[in-house]
Design a protein around this motif. Structure first.
Motif, mmCIF file in Angstrom:
data_model
loop_
_atom_site.group_PDB
_atom_site.id
_atom_site.type_symbol
_atom_site.label_atom_id
_atom_site.label_comp_id
_atom_site.label_asym_id
_atom_site.label_seq_id
_atom_site.Cartn_x
_atom_site.Cartn_y
_atom_site.Cartn_z
ATOM 1 N N THR A 183 0.804 -1.184 0.029
ATOM 2 C CA THR A 183 0.171 0.002 0.058
ATOM 3 C C THR A 183 0.849 1.269 0.003
ATOM 4 O O THR A 183 1.844 1.222 0.675
ATOM 5 C CB THR A 183 -0.935 0.141 1.253
ATOM 6 N N GLN A 184 0.589 2.410 -0.736
ATOM 7 C CA GLN A 184 1.214 3.479 -0.558
ATOM 8 C C GLN A 184 0.921 4.427 0.604
ATOM 9 O O GLN A 184 -0.308 4.273 0.987
ATOM 10 C CB GLN A 184 0.574 4.242 -1.821
ATOM 11 N N PRO A 185 2.148 4.946 1.023
ATOM 12 C CA PRO A 185 1.862 5.544 2.365
ATOM 13 C C PRO A 185 1.040 6.892 1.975
ATOM 14 O O PRO A 185 1.088 7.543 1.171
ATOM 15 C CB PRO A 185 3.057 6.007 2.824
ATOM 16 N N THR A 186 0.038 7.133 3.058
ATOM 17 C CA THR A 186 -0.781 8.419 2.738
ATOM 18 C C THR A 186 -0.092 9.430 3.302
ATOM 19 O O THR A 186 0.450 9.374 4.524
ATOM 20 C CB THR A 186 -2.357 7.963 2.975
ATOM 21 N N THR A 187 -0.206 10.751 2.865
ATOM 22 C CA THR A 187 0.324 11.812 3.550
ATOM 23 C C THR A 187 -0.814 12.742 3.502
ATOM 24 O O THR A 187 -1.651 13.035 2.782
ATOM 25 C CB THR A 187 1.640 12.228 3.027
ATOM 26 N N THR A 188 -0.437 13.697 4.580
ATOM 27 C CA THR A 188 -1.434 15.003 4.642
ATOM 28 C C THR A 188 -0.776 16.265 4.314
ATOM 29 O O THR A 188 -1.294 17.253 4.341
ATOM 30 C CB THR A 188 -1.957 15.241 6.174
ATOM 31 N N ALA A 189 0.590 16.270 4.062
ATOM 32 C CA ALA A 189 1.341 17.165 3.420
ATOM 33 C C ALA A 189 0.728 17.736 2.169
ATOM 34 O O ALA A 189 0.462 17.128 1.236
ATOM 35 C CB ALA A 189 2.744 16.867 3.185
ATOM 36 N N PRO A 190 0.805 19.249 1.954
ATOM 37 C CA PRO A 190 0.227 19.781 0.631
ATOM 38 C C PRO A 190 1.151 19.593 -0.388
ATOM 39 O O PRO A 190 2.400 19.371 -0.168
ATOM 40 C CB PRO A 190 0.112 21.099 1.212
ATOM 41 N N THR A 191 0.680 19.490 -1.540
ATOM 42 C CA THR A 191 1.569 19.052 -2.751
ATOM 43 C C THR A 191 2.045 20.527 -3.222
ATOM 44 O O THR A 191 3.193 20.683 -3.942
ATOM 45 C CB THR A 191 0.919 18.409 -3.835
ATOM 46 N N ASP A 192 1.190 21.732 -3.015
ATOM 47 C CA ASP A 192 1.889 23.115 -3.486
ATOM 48 C C ASP A 192 2.938 23.437 -2.743
ATOM 49 O O ASP A 192 2.969 23.428 -1.493
ATOM 50 C CB ASP A 192 0.664 24.011 -3.278
ATOM 51 N N PRO A 193 4.022 23.865 -3.391
ATOM 52 C CA PRO A 193 5.333 24.331 -3.012
ATOM 53 C C PRO A 193 4.961 25.344 -1.837
ATOM 54 O O PRO A 193 5.545 25.388 -0.473
ATOM 55 C CB PRO A 193 5.960 24.798 -3.796
ATOM 56 N N GLU A 194 4.279 26.534 -1.817
ATOM 57 C CA GLU A 194 3.870 27.459 -0.998
ATOM 58 C C GLU A 194 3.070 27.108 0.257
ATOM 59 O O GLU A 194 3.558 27.223 1.443
ATOM 60 C CB GLU A 194 3.168 28.582 -1.753
ATOM 61 N N LEU A 195 1.974 26.098 -0.187
ATOM 62 C CA LEU A 195 1.311 25.419 1.327
ATOM 63 C C LEU A 195 2.329 24.503 1.925
ATOM 64 O O LEU A 195 2.185 24.420 3.181
ATOM 65 C CB LEU A 195 0.189 24.820 0.646
ATOM 66 N N PHE A 196 3.314 24.054 1.293
ATOM 67 C CA PHE A 196 4.199 22.964 1.920
ATOM 68 C C PHE A 196 5.099 23.638 2.883
ATOM 69 O O PHE A 196 5.150 23.511 3.875
ATOM 70 C CB PHE A 196 4.910 22.151 0.730
ATOM 71 N N LEU A 197 5.676 24.945 2.246
ATOM 72 C CA LEU A 197 6.468 25.594 3.242
ATOM 73 C C LEU A 197 5.783 26.383 4.403
ATOM 74 O O LEU A 197 6.199 26.260 5.680
ATOM 75 C CB LEU A 197 7.054 26.613 2.253
ATOM 76 N N GLU A 198 4.504 26.551 4.218
ATOM 77 C CA GLU A 198 3.724 27.312 5.080
ATOM 78 C C GLU A 198 3.397 26.273 6.251
ATOM 79 O O GLU A 198 3.411 26.547 7.622
ATOM 80 C CB GLU A 198 2.345 27.756 4.677
#
Length: 55
Positions: A8-23
């Motif tokens: 199974t692929q690990p699920t993540t809640t991290a945003p994929t947009d670079p600006e949202l990721f940095l925030e």
């Protein structure tokens, strides 16, 4: 017998947009720093309190 062939692929809640990721990361590390500061203040107050009662 269990099926060892499926992954199974690990699920993540991290945003994929670079600006949202940095925030998101800045918010996380801000929380870590606040918790660290609170722990340091607590330990200083505890040690001062212990010193007062031991004198």
């Amino acid at each position: 017998m269990s099926d060892h062939g499926t992954t199974t692929q690990p699920t993540t809640t991290a945003p994929t947009d670079p600006e949202l990721f940095l925030e998101d990361r800045q918010r996380f590390w801000g929380g870590v720093m606040n918790a660290t500061l609170a722990m340091i203040i607590f330990l200083i107050v505890l040690l001062v309190g212990m010193a007062v009662f031991l004198l």
